[in-house]
Scaffold this motif. Structure first.
Motif, PDB file in Angstrom:
ATOM      1  N   THR A 125      24.297 -31.299  29.907  1.00  0.00           N
ATOM      2  CA  THR A 125      24.975 -29.992  29.886  1.00  0.00           C
ATOM      3  C   THR A 125      25.869 -29.793  31.102  1.00  0.00           C
ATOM      4  OG1 THR A 125      22.995 -29.041  30.905  1.00  0.00           O
ATOM      5  CG2 THR A 125      23.214 -28.780  28.521  1.00  0.00           C
ATOM      6  N   ARG A 126      25.603 -30.538  32.174  1.00  0.00           N
ATOM      7  CA  ARG A 126      26.388 -30.364  33.402  1.00  0.00           C
ATOM      8  C   ARG A 126      27.781 -30.985  33.315  1.00  0.00           C
ATOM      9  NH1 ARG A 126      21.894 -32.643  37.467  1.00  0.00           N
ATOM     10  NH2 ARG A 126      21.520 -33.937  35.629  1.00  0.00           N
ATOM     11  N   HIS A 143      37.620 -28.312  41.993  1.00  0.00           N
ATOM     12  CA  HIS A 143      37.227 -26.906  42.195  1.00  0.00           C
ATOM     13  C   HIS A 143      38.294 -25.919  41.723  1.00  0.00           C
ATOM     14  CE1 HIS A 143      33.384 -27.440  44.240  1.00  0.00           C
ATOM     15  NE2 HIS A 143      33.907 -28.533  44.747  1.00  0.00           N
ATOM     16  N   ASN A 150      42.013 -25.364  33.784  1.00  0.00           N
ATOM     17  CA  ASN A 150      41.501 -26.402  34.677  1.00  0.00           C
ATOM     18  C   ASN A 150      40.294 -27.046  34.004  1.00  0.00           C
ATOM     19  OD1 ASN A 150      42.154 -23.856  36.844  1.00  0.00           O
ATOM     20  ND2 ASN A 150      43.139 -25.804  37.224  1.00  0.00           N
ATOM     21  N   LEU A 181      36.777 -26.886  35.722  1.00  0.00           N
ATOM     22  CA  LEU A 181      35.980 -25.653  35.826  1.00  0.00           C
ATOM     23  C   LEU A 181      35.534 -25.179  34.450  1.00  0.00           C
ATOM     24  CD1 LEU A 181      37.610 -23.489  38.650  1.00  0.00           C
ATOM     25  CD2 LEU A 181      35.595 -24.956  38.745  1.00  0.00           C
ATOM     26  N   MET A 186      30.924 -26.167  26.137  1.00  0.00           N
ATOM     27  CA  MET A 186      31.481 -24.854  25.799  1.00  0.00           C
ATOM     28  C   MET A 186      32.776 -24.968  24.994  1.00  0.00           C
ATOM     29  SD  MET A 186      30.648 -22.824  29.354  1.00  0.00           S
ATOM     30  CE  MET A 186      31.298 -21.256  28.806  1.00  0.00           C
ATOM     31  N   MET A 216      25.579 -30.581  40.714  1.00  0.00           N
ATOM     32  CA  MET A 216      25.042 -29.432  39.994  1.00  0.00           C
ATOM     33  C   MET A 216      23.569 -29.657  39.671  1.00  0.00           C
ATOM     34  SD  MET A 216      27.302 -27.844  36.855  1.00  0.00           S
ATOM     35  CE  MET A 216      28.897 -28.642  37.059  1.00  0.00           C
ATOM     36  N   PRO A 218      20.298 -29.311  37.269  1.00  0.00           N
ATOM     37  CA  PRO A 218      20.178 -29.288  35.799  1.00  0.00           C
ATOM     38  C   PRO A 218      19.919 -27.869  35.280  1.00  0.00           C
ATOM     39  CG  PRO A 218      18.738 -30.944  36.762  1.00  0.00           C
ATOM     40  CD  PRO A 218      19.251 -30.110  37.894  1.00  0.00           C
ATOM     41  N   PHE A 219      20.405 -27.611  34.077  1.00  0.00           N
ATOM     42  CA  PHE A 219      20.156 -26.315  33.449  1.00  0.00           C
ATOM     43  C   PHE A 219      20.132 -26.508  31.942  1.00  0.00           C
ATOM     44  CE2 PHE A 219      24.701 -26.875  34.146  1.00  0.00           C
ATOM     45  CZ  PHE A 219      25.226 -26.653  32.879  1.00  0.00           C
ATOM     46  N   ILE A 277      27.377 -17.004  31.165  1.00  0.00           N
ATOM     47  CA  ILE A 277      28.622 -17.695  31.502  1.00  0.00           C
ATOM     48  C   ILE A 277      29.671 -17.330  30.467  1.00  0.00           C
ATOM     49  CG2 ILE A 277      27.950 -19.877  30.327  1.00  0.00           C
ATOM     50  CD1 ILE A 277      29.557 -21.295  32.652  1.00  0.00           C
ATOM     51  N   ALA A 278      30.873 -17.014  30.971  1.00  0.00           N
ATOM     52  CA  ALA A 278      31.993 -16.710  30.069  1.00  0.00           C
ATOM     53  C   ALA A 278      33.137 -17.659  30.428  1.00  0.00           C
ATOM     54  CB  ALA A 278      32.386 -15.248  30.189  1.00  0.00           C
ATOM     55  N   THR A 306      34.920 -19.842  35.695  1.00  0.00           N
ATOM     56  CA  THR A 306      35.771 -20.394  36.764  1.00  0.00           C
ATOM     57  C   THR A 306      35.181 -20.198  38.153  1.00  0.00           C
ATOM     58  OG1 THR A 306      37.070 -18.354  36.692  1.00  0.00           O
ATOM     59  CG2 THR A 306      37.930 -20.232  35.478  1.00  0.00           C
ATOM     60  N   LEU A 315      30.965 -21.988  37.864  1.00  0.00           N
ATOM     61  CA  LEU A 315      30.865 -23.454  37.901  1.00  0.00           C
ATOM     62  C   LEU A 315      31.262 -24.007  39.262  1.00  0.00           C
ATOM     63  CD1 LEU A 315      32.141 -24.275  34.320  1.00  0.00           C
ATOM     64  CD2 LEU A 315      29.854 -24.680  35.217  1.00  0.00           C
ATOM     65  N   ASP A 316      32.263 -23.380  39.877  1.00  0.00           N
ATOM     66  CA  ASP A 316      32.652 -23.771  41.227  1.00  0.00           C
ATOM     67  C   ASP A 316      31.446 -23.667  42.153  1.00  0.00           C
ATOM     68  OD1 ASP A 316      34.219 -24.345  43.470  1.00  0.00           O
ATOM     69  OD2 ASP A 316      34.881 -22.280  43.714  1.00  0.00           O
ATOM     70  N   LYS A 326      28.671 -26.260  41.435  1.00  0.00           N
ATOM     71  CA  LYS A 326      28.959 -27.587  41.988  1.00  0.00           C
ATOM     72  C   LYS A 326      28.564 -27.674  43.456  1.00  0.00           C
ATOM     73  CE  LYS A 326      32.737 -28.674  38.877  1.00  0.00           C
ATOM     74  NZ  LYS A 326      34.075 -29.291  38.736  1.00  0.00           N
ATOM     75  N   LEU A 327      28.687 -26.553  44.156  1.00  0.00           N
ATOM     76  CA  LEU A 327      28.335 -26.503  45.577  1.00  0.00           C
ATOM     77  C   LEU A 327      26.862 -26.172  45.781  1.00  0.00           C
ATOM     78  CD1 LEU A 327      31.511 -24.488  46.631  1.00  0.00           C
ATOM     79  CD2 LEU A 327      31.065 -26.891  47.183  1.00  0.00           C
ATOM     80  N   ASP A 372      25.738 -18.701  27.166  1.00  0.00           N
ATOM     81  CA  ASP A 372      27.180 -18.669  26.882  1.00  0.00           C
ATOM     82  C   ASP A 372      27.471 -17.450  26.010  1.00  0.00           C
ATOM     83  OD1 ASP A 372      29.767 -19.074  26.011  1.00  0.00           O
ATOM     84  OD2 ASP A 372      29.472 -21.184  25.465  1.00  0.00           O
ATOM     85  N   LEU A 385      43.719 -20.415  35.747  1.00  0.00           N
ATOM     86  CA  LEU A 385      42.489 -19.643  35.933  1.00  0.00           C
ATOM     87  C   LEU A 385      42.530 -18.339  35.149  1.00  0.00           C
ATOM     88  CD1 LEU A 385      42.006 -20.281  39.740  1.00  0.00           C
ATOM     89  CD2 LEU A 385      40.498 -21.085  37.922  1.00  0.00           C
ATOM     90  N   LYS A 441      41.400 -18.464  31.583  1.00  0.00           N
ATOM     91  CA  LYS A 441      39.956 -18.626  31.349  1.00  0.00           C
ATOM     92  C   LYS A 441      39.171 -17.395  31.798  1.00  0.00           C
ATOM     93  CE  LYS A 441      38.120 -22.018  29.502  1.00  0.00           C
ATOM     94  NZ  LYS A 441      36.918 -21.822  28.727  1.00  0.00           N
TER      95      LYS A 441
END
Lengths: 169, 316
Positions: free
Chosen positions: A19-20, A42, A58, A61, A66, B1, B3-4, B28-29, B32, B35-36, B39-40, B50, B103, B106
């Motif tokens: 999923t990631r 990013h 992008n 992101l 989805m 990231m 896991p989810f 989550i929609a 942008t 997810l950023d 990742k961090l 979703d 951006l 989205k």
């Protein structure tokens, strides 16, 4: 793991992914479409720009899972070396790149930008919100601000986009 | 990231119920911002819901004469809507001043309200941050604070809210509609939606666990001339140092909200009586309680000058 099915450049692709997995990684690592580039990962550089259901986004992101049922166009779907998209030909003619790493994103973005102007979507530099948008250098620069070119080919990119816009007009 | 697990929600009420049931779940929609941050590993939800399939992507007239903007309306579509451009120009301008074309295609209306701060210390996981890790301290206070808050901040946090859209909505007196996990709905005035940091800067809105934004309602058009003036380090694609959302009437009265100065869009209704007298008395009243750092004291002057430019344009 999760299943997802979407079309890429007109071909339906069925994938089973962690999923990631971002849309960008699905395109590059799973479908081996390496035209779309990973720059910052990013959403800051625009190298991963692809067109999903007619809109540029992008790919870094966005999660691949989805995009069930979506129609995705990458730079490979715009044209090929034997049959270039007019925007690709214009980038070559105007020397709109140096190293070329940002170029697929620049080209996908610029193709979508001209469609956005045609669709009447305003921008930050549009003087009159109630009037139709025009193709001007100022408009193109503003609308392309999400695509960074570290080599600094901006003026030639602007010339390439302007030529395609004028030919379409 | 990290896991989810992932599910697609079937209805707003079911989405809210699922989010309340699953610890560590997030909606989550557009994704942008989320997810950023995932990742961090600043955000690490165990489960993503979703909400894109929920039919919350329309802009509809309200019986009162305003507009109901669905939570999933993309920033591009909201900015480009003919009614928004004609009657709520400040909102269209604010949206177009934010982010990039990619951006905005989205990012959603609700997600824009819920985006997290861009404070560099929130993003740097090697630094203490009370917002990211409650109780760890604030490295921004006494640190590189040029971008950060000048008013409404606390000893725990000097972050700013990064949205442009929300600043315009504050000037317009919008209301945020939600559904709770028990299925009940409520309407929250935008003025009360975002919180000041206090000693719990990790709690940024008044939303309850699982509560889902379904729409933002704009009151009937107020007329007047609409402005969104954003001052930033680049001409495009940068967050505001200071922004001014203003609706100015022919007689010089109006409304003003500021971005880039506080933990929420900053508006002081009582100060607006000063507007006909000019930018200087108005901004002195709006930022009367400002406590800037040495590095961001310029924002107080910049805000006054940005308002002065707006008022000059309104007169011109």
């Amino acid at each position: 793991m999760s299943k997802v099915s979407f079309s890429v450049n007109g071909e339906v692709r069925d994938l089973e992914l962690d999923t990631r997995t971002t849309l960008l990684d699905a395109l590059r690592e799973h479908l081996h479409l390496t035209g779309t580039k990973k720059g910052c990962d990013h959403g800051q550089c625009g190298a991963c720009t692809v067109i999903v259901d007619g809109r540029r986004i992008n790919a870094c992101l966005s999660l691949a899972v989805m995009h069930e049922g979506d129609a995705i166009t990458t730079v490979e779907g715009l044209g090929s070396p034997e049959n270039l998209h007019p925007m690709q030909a214009a980038f070559i003619k105007h020397d709109g790149f140096q190293c070329g790493y940002c170029t697929p994103g620049q080209i996908c973005s610029s193709v979508a930008v001209l469609e956005e102007i045609k669709a009447g979507i305003p921008s930050h530099v549009t003087a009159d919100l109630t009037a139709a948008s025009q193709v001007t250098p100022e408009e193109i620069r503003e609308r392309m601000s999400g695509n960074i070119c570290r080599c600094g080919a901006y003026s030639n990119i602007l010339d390439a986009i302007t030529e395609v816009a004028e030919r379409q007009a | 990231m990290k896991p989810f697990t992932y599910e697609r929600a079937a209805s707003p009420a079911e989405a809210a119920a699922a989010a309340a049931r699953m610890p560590g779940a997030k909606f989550i929609a557009g994704g942008t911002n989320l997810l950023d941050l995932m990742k961090l590993q600043i955000e690490a939800p165990a489960h993503l819901i979703d909400v894109n399939g929920l039919a919350l992507d329309r802009i509809e007239p309200t019986p009162e004469g305003g507009l109901r903007v669905g939570a999933l309306v993309r920033n591009t579509d909201l900015a480009a809507d003919e009614r928004i451009r004609r009657d709520y120009g400040v909102l269209s301008r604010a949206l177009l001043a934010g982010a990039s074309g990619q951006l905005r295609n989205k990012a959603t209306t609700a997600g824009n309200l819920l985006q997290r701060t861009r404070c560099p210390y929130f993003y740097d996981t090697d630094q203490p941050c009370n917002k990211r890790q409650p109780g760890s301290g604030c490295a921004a206070i006494g640190g590189f604070s040029r971008q950060l808050a000048v008013i409404g901040h606390s000893e725990a946090c000097i972050a700013t809210h990064p949205s442009d859209m929300a600043v315009a909505m504050r000037a317009l007196d919008a209301a945020v509609e939600t559904v709770k996990p028990d299925g009940t709905a409520r309407s929250i005035p935008i003025a009360e939606f975002h919180r000041l940091p206090g000693d719990t800067p990790q709690i940024e809105t008044v939303l309850e666990q699982g509560e889902l934004i379904t729409a933002v309602v704009l009151p009937p058009p107020s007329g007047g001339r609409h402005f969104y003036r954003k001052v930033r380090d680049r001409a495009s694609y940068a967050f505001a140092l200071v922004s001014v959302a203003a609706v100015v009437q022919r007689d010089g009265t109006g409304r003003v909200a500021l971005g880039g100065v506080a933990h929420k869009p900053w508006r002081v209704e009582a100060a607006e009586a000063e507007l006909p007298r000019g930018a200087s008395p108005a901004m002195q009243a709006i930022l009367a309680d400002a406590r800037p750092t040495r590095e961001n004291a310029f924002k107080v002057t910049l805000a006054e000058r940005a308002l002065s430019a707006v008022l000059a344009e309104a007169r011109g």
